[in-house]
Design an enzyme around this catalytic site. Structure first.
Site, PDB file in Angstrom:
ATOM      1  N   GLU A   1      72.857  42.835  33.102  1.00 61.62           N
ATOM      2  CA  GLU A   1      72.144  42.698  34.370  1.00 61.62           C
ATOM      3  C   GLU A   1      72.782  41.618  35.240  1.00 61.62           C
ATOM      4  OE1 GLU A   1      67.900  41.944  34.149  1.00 61.62           O
ATOM      5  OE2 GLU A   1      67.739  42.252  36.299  1.00 61.62           O
TER       6      GLU A   1
ATOM      7  N   ASP B   1      69.940  43.552  28.870  1.00 60.93           N
ATOM      8  CA  ASP B   1      69.024  42.885  29.797  1.00 60.93           C
ATOM      9  C   ASP B   1      68.596  41.589  29.110  1.00 60.93           C
ATOM     10  OD1 ASP B   1      67.181  42.096  31.654  1.00 60.93           O
ATOM     11  OD2 ASP B   1      66.297  44.079  31.904  1.00 60.93           O
TER      12      ASP B   1
ATOM     13  N   ILE C   1      66.662  39.005  29.963  1.00 59.35           N
ATOM     14  CA  ILE C   1      65.197  38.828  29.987  1.00 59.35           C
ATOM     15  C   ILE C   1      64.612  39.975  30.809  1.00 59.35           C
ATOM     16  CG2 ILE C   1      63.241  37.379  30.648  1.00 59.35           C
ATOM     17  CD1 ILE C   1      65.008  34.936  30.396  1.00 59.35           C
ATOM     18  N   ASP C   2      63.997  40.929  30.117  1.00 61.91           N
ATOM     19  CA  ASP C   2      63.313  42.015  30.820  1.00 61.91           C
ATOM     20  C   ASP C   2      61.842  41.615  30.929  1.00 61.91           C
ATOM     21  OD1 ASP C   2      63.186  44.631  32.027  1.00 61.91           O
ATOM     22  OD2 ASP C   2      62.001  45.194  30.288  1.00 61.91           O
TER      23      ASP C   2
ATOM     24  N   THR D   1      60.871  39.323  33.816  1.00 59.08           N
ATOM     25  CA  THR D   1      61.059  37.930  34.260  1.00 59.08           C
ATOM     26  C   THR D   1      59.770  37.352  34.860  1.00 59.08           C
ATOM     27  OG1 THR D   1      62.043  38.887  36.247  1.00 59.08           O
ATOM     28  CG2 THR D   1      63.533  37.981  34.631  1.00 59.08           C
TER      29      THR D   1
ATOM     30  N   ASP E   1      67.274  48.259  31.992  1.00 65.39           N
ATOM     31  CA  ASP E   1      65.838  48.162  31.689  1.00 65.39           C
ATOM     32  C   ASP E   1      65.456  49.127  30.562  1.00 65.39           C
ATOM     33  OD1 ASP E   1      65.248  46.411  33.896  1.00 65.39           O
ATOM     34  OD2 ASP E   1      65.213  48.132  35.236  1.00 65.39           O
TER      35      ASP E   1
HETATM   36  P1  2AM Z   1      63.188  42.485  35.192  1.00 68.70           P
HETATM   37  O1  2AM Z   1      62.009  41.682  34.804  1.00 68.70           O
HETATM   38  O2  2AM Z   1      64.368  42.287  34.282  1.00 68.70           O
HETATM   39  O3  2AM Z   1      63.529  42.388  36.654  1.00 68.70           O
HETATM   40  C1  2AM Z   1      58.753  46.206  35.329  1.00 68.70           C
HETATM   41  O4  2AM Z   1      58.167  47.030  36.222  1.00 68.70           O
HETATM   42  C2  2AM Z   1      60.215  46.530  35.155  1.00 68.70           C
HETATM   43  O5  2AM Z   1      60.889  46.594  36.418  1.00 68.70           O
HETATM   44  C3  2AM Z   1      60.927  45.451  34.378  1.00 68.70           C
HETATM   45  O6  2AM Z   1      61.749  46.102  33.471  1.00 68.70           O
HETATM   46  C4  2AM Z   1      61.655  44.636  35.435  1.00 68.70           C
HETATM   47  O7  2AM Z   1      62.819  44.038  34.942  1.00 68.70           O
HETATM   48  C5  2AM Z   1      61.993  45.697  36.444  1.00 68.70           C
HETATM   49  N1  2AM Z   1      62.100  45.214  37.825  1.00 68.70           N
HETATM   50  C6  2AM Z   1      61.326  44.328  38.435  1.00 68.70           C
HETATM   51  N2  2AM Z   1      61.676  44.175  39.727  1.00 68.70           N
HETATM   52  C7  2AM Z   1      62.701  45.013  39.948  1.00 68.70           C
HETATM   53  C8  2AM Z   1      63.499  45.335  41.089  1.00 68.70           C
HETATM   54  N3  2AM Z   1      63.312  44.774  42.262  1.00 68.70           N
HETATM   55  N4  2AM Z   1      64.465  46.262  40.946  1.00 68.70           N
HETATM   56  C9  2AM Z   1      64.650  46.845  39.747  1.00 68.70           C
HETATM   57  N5  2AM Z   1      63.939  46.586  38.643  1.00 68.70           N
HETATM   58  C10 2AM Z   1      62.971  45.678  38.730  1.00 68.70           C
HETATM   59 CA    CA Z   2      64.939  44.342  33.482  1.00 69.60          CA
END
Ligand code: 2AM
Ligand code: CA
Length: 266
Positions: A65, A80, A82-83, A85, A208
């Protein structure tokens, strides 16, 4: 051997996320510092993983990522760091480190580790899925009314007009309830061990879902796009225990056709 290595590095990566969070001591930090923490933790964890993989498998490719795609073509480690965040910033347990390994584009191994929960989900193609070493399987529920689903709103962050709200509105009255962890990798792993019947989302990125997709299918579930095809760009995904999959496809594809039809008339 690859699986032991994968397990070692993902457990260490999970410890790193805990150490970072401990460093800032919970809530006594302002919003900006928390954002900086995530960026710092994300980068440090990904750097650690990339370094370990490159040392062990110098010919393999990596898609992270934070650092994008680099290296060889046959094998690709999709990371990823930290999935989830937002859950991580807010001191919640629902975040994970997610790593999927592909060979010529096909998933061969996967791990999702939720460090606060100390739950490690693993899968190998053709060999099933496990939670902390014990075999897991999807739920047997086939009735949508009795199903607990998860979703997410990644699309909202980018202010997209075509977003998940109409889908959410359509599905909610037809199911038992919704859970929203904030980590797609955790949601997918929860389907694999029977805690959720299904999950859908729009606009997810390959990192993701690379690991979670294999964990669901190896646990007996099904993963497709809204039309029942292979998940691709733009990141539409339906993952279920298999039994409610066709019903989910029907609702989501009808809702999508309706939204796009209305947009066409504007
Ligand atoms: P992340 O925390 O690594 O950003 C939750 O709905 C999922 O969507 C999580 O896997 C999160 O990953 C991802 N996510 C959150 N905001 C995003 C964005 N703006 N674009 C793409 N993925 C997103
Ligand atoms: Ca993610």
């Amino acid at each position: 051997m690859m699986n032991e290595f994968l397990r070692d590095i993902i457990l260490r990566a999970g410890q790193m996320t805990l150490e970072f969070r401990r460093k800032v001591g919970g809530l006594a930090v302002d919003r900006k510092s928390k954002k900086d923490l995530v960026t710092e933790a994300d980068r440090a964890v990904e750097d650690y993983l990339v370094g370990q993989i490159q040392r062990k498998y110098p010919s393999h490719g990596i898609f992270g990522e934070e650092t994008g795609k680099h290296g060889g073509d046959e094998f690709c480690w999709v990371i990823d760091p930290i999935d989830g965040t937002t859950s991580y910033i807010h001191g919640q347990p629902f975040y994970s480190v997610s790593i999927g390994v592909q060979q010529n584009g096909r998933a061969i191994a996967a791990a999702v580790y939720a460090p606060v929960l100390d739950e490690l989900f693993e899968a190998q193609a053709g060999k099933g899925a496990t939670l902390n070493g014990e075999p897991i399987g999807v739920s047997k529920e086939s009735c949508l009314e009795d199903s607990l689903l998860a979703t997410g709103f990644a699309c909202m962050r980018d202010n997209q007009v075509y977003n998940n709200l109409p889908f959410f509105q359509r599905i909610l009255p037809q199911i038992r309830d919704i859970r929203r962890t904030g980590s797609a990798a955790v949601d997918l792993s929860y389907i694999a061990c029977g805690r959720l019947e299904g999950f859908w989302e729009l606009n997810l990125k390959p990192y993701d879902i690379a690991a979670g997709e294999l964990i669901v299918t190896e646990a007996g579930g099904r993963v497709t796009d809204f039309a029942g095809g292979v998940v691709g760009l733009p990141g539409e995904i339906i993952a279920t225990n298999g039994h409610i999959h066709d019903a989910m496809i029907a609702i989501l594809s009808q809702t999508k056709a309706q939204i796009l039809g209305e947009k066409g008339k504007e």
